[in-house]
Design a protein around this motif. Structure first.
Motif, short mmCIF file in Angstrom:
data_model
loop_
_atom_site.label_atom_id
_atom_site.label_comp_id
_atom_site.label_asym_id
_atom_site.label_seq_id
_atom_site.Cartn_x
_atom_site.Cartn_y
_atom_site.Cartn_z
N GLU A 28 0.82 -1.58 0.42
CA GLU A 28 0.56 0.04 -0.04
C GLU A 28 0.79 1.30 0.15
OE1 GLU A 28 -3.93 -0.52 2.27
OE2 GLU A 28 -2.33 -1.79 3.66
N LEU A 29 2.10 0.76 0.58
CA LEU A 29 2.58 2.71 0.55
C LEU A 29 3.80 2.23 -0.71
CD1 LEU A 29 4.55 2.54 4.34
CD2 LEU A 29 2.92 4.09 3.49
N ALA A 30 3.39 1.44 -1.00
CA ALA A 30 4.47 1.28 -2.37
C ALA A 30 3.69 2.39 -2.98
CB ALA A 30 4.67 0.26 -2.86
N GLU A 31 2.33 1.72 -2.87
CA GLU A 31 1.28 2.27 -4.23
C GLU A 31 1.33 3.80 -4.16
OE1 GLU A 31 -2.07 -0.41 -3.52
OE2 GLU A 31 -1.19 -2.01 -4.57
N LYS A 32 1.11 4.38 -3.02
CA LYS A 32 0.99 5.73 -2.59
C LYS A 32 1.32 6.59 -3.01
CE LYS A 32 -1.64 5.28 1.05
NZ LYS A 32 -2.56 5.26 2.93
N ILE A 59 4.77 10.51 2.73
CA ILE A 59 3.21 9.89 3.06
C ILE A 59 3.48 9.15 4.42
CG2 ILE A 59 2.45 7.18 2.25
CD1 ILE A 59 2.91 9.21 -0.16
N MET A 60 4.72 9.43 4.71
CA MET A 60 4.45 8.62 6.49
C MET A 60 4.47 10.07 7.04
SD MET A 60 7.67 5.66 6.06
CE MET A 60 7.97 5.42 8.00
N ASN A 61 4.45 11.05 6.87
CA ASN A 61 4.35 11.93 7.92
C ASN A 61 5.58 12.38 8.80
OD1 ASN A 61 3.48 14.56 8.49
ND2 ASN A 61 2.11 13.80 9.91
N VAL A 62 6.70 12.00 8.04
CA VAL A 62 7.53 12.29 8.96
C VAL A 62 8.63 12.82 8.84
CG1 VAL A 62 7.29 9.63 10.32
CG2 VAL A 62 8.81 10.11 8.43
N SER A 63 9.84 12.68 9.43
CA SER A 63 11.30 13.37 8.76
C SER A 63 12.09 12.23 8.10
CB SER A 63 12.11 13.81 9.59
OG SER A 63 12.40 13.41 10.53
N ILE A 64 12.92 13.15 7.05
CA ILE A 64 13.77 11.32 6.74
C ILE A 64 15.01 10.98 7.48
CG2 ILE A 64 15.68 11.57 4.75
CD1 ILE A 64 14.08 13.19 2.68
N SER A 65 15.09 11.72 8.78
CA SER A 65 16.36 10.68 9.32
C SER A 65 15.56 10.30 10.57
CB SER A 65 16.67 12.53 10.06
OG SER A 65 15.79 13.40 11.28
N SER A 66 13.48 10.24 10.54
CA SER A 66 13.41 9.19 11.47
C SER A 66 12.95 7.80 10.56
CB SER A 66 12.03 9.81 11.65
OG SER A 66 11.14 9.72 10.82
N LEU A 67 13.08 7.85 9.52
CA LEU A 67 13.56 6.51 8.56
C LEU A 67 15.00 5.78 8.65
CD1 LEU A 67 12.16 7.77 5.41
CD2 LEU A 67 10.94 6.92 7.17
N PHE A 68 15.80 6.01 9.97
CA PHE A 68 16.81 6.09 10.44
C PHE A 68 16.95 5.77 11.26
CE2 PHE A 68 17.59 7.84 6.10
CZ PHE A 68 18.09 6.85 4.98
N THR A 69 16.34 5.89 12.14
CA THR A 69 15.93 6.02 14.12
C THR A 69 14.92 5.21 14.39
OG1 THR A 69 15.82 7.62 14.68
CG2 THR A 69 18.24 7.39 14.75
N ASP A 70 14.56 4.95 15.64
CA ASP A 70 13.46 3.98 16.22
C ASP A 70 14.27 4.86 18.08
OD1 ASP A 70 11.06 3.21 17.34
OD2 ASP A 70 12.22 0.91 17.71
N THR A 71 13.15 5.34 17.84
CA THR A 71 13.72 6.40 19.32
C THR A 71 12.64 6.30 19.96
OG1 THR A 71 14.59 8.41 19.99
CG2 THR A 71 12.57 8.79 18.41
N ASP A 72 12.90 6.21 21.20
CA ASP A 72 12.02 6.88 22.17
C ASP A 72 12.08 7.91 23.41
OD1 ASP A 72 13.92 5.69 23.64
OD2 ASP A 72 12.24 4.25 24.78
N ALA A 73 13.43 8.43 22.45
CA ALA A 73 14.25 9.91 23.56
C ALA A 73 13.86 10.83 23.46
CB ALA A 73 15.11 10.00 22.91
N ASP A 74 13.95 11.70 24.56
CA ASP A 74 12.62 12.14 24.85
C ASP A 74 13.65 13.95 23.91
OD1 ASP A 74 14.86 13.95 26.36
OD2 ASP A 74 12.89 13.29 28.21
N GLU A 75 12.50 15.07 23.69
CA GLU A 75 13.83 15.96 22.98
C GLU A 75 15.10 16.19 23.41
OE1 GLU A 75 12.46 18.00 20.21
OE2 GLU A 75 10.98 16.32 19.54
#
Length: 118
Positions: A28-32, A59-75
């Motif tokens: 679905e993401l591929a098609e979008k 499409i995911m409504n995120v920053s490009i950099s967030s595609l490389f991390t899984d974070t639960d860190a605060d600001e």
């Protein structure tokens, strides 16, 4: 307080996690996005182009950099990163910094370090 950290992920891993959390599929993401599912699956092994990353992040409504991390860190969390490590990807304002620019930054830092040592 919980110990918070950033975990480096491939864009494919991040997309797979996003799909699971949002009840959608890679197809679905591929098609979008207009990117083939096969291309997205190849991101397990290679870094996608900036154009592809921009499409997927949009499409995911995120920053490009967030595609490389899984974070639960605060600001306010601090992450130690060695800029001399050529295998890391670095970002500024959510966009990847080209390798040539990072080489220039490393050269400046080396020069500053040498000047400080004299």
């Amino acid at each position: 307080m919980k110990n918070r950290r950033n975990v480096v992920m491939t864009p494919f891993e991040k997309i797979k996690k996003y799909c699971k959390e949002h009840g959608t599929s890679i197809q679905e993401l591929a098609e979008k996005s207009g990117i083939s599912a096969g291309t997205i699956y190849n991101w397990k092994y290679k870094t996608p182009s900036t154009t592809s990353l921009e499409k997927m992040a949009s499409i995911m409504n995120v920053s490009i950099s967030s595609l490389f991390t899984d974070t639960d860190a605060d600001e306010n969390s601090n992450n130690e990163v060695d800029l001399n490590n050529n295998t890391n990807l670095y970002f500024y304002n959510g966009k990847p910094i080209p390798k040539e620019d990072m080489d220039y930054v490393r050269g400046l830092l080396k020069h500053l370090g040498e000047a400080r040592d004299n």
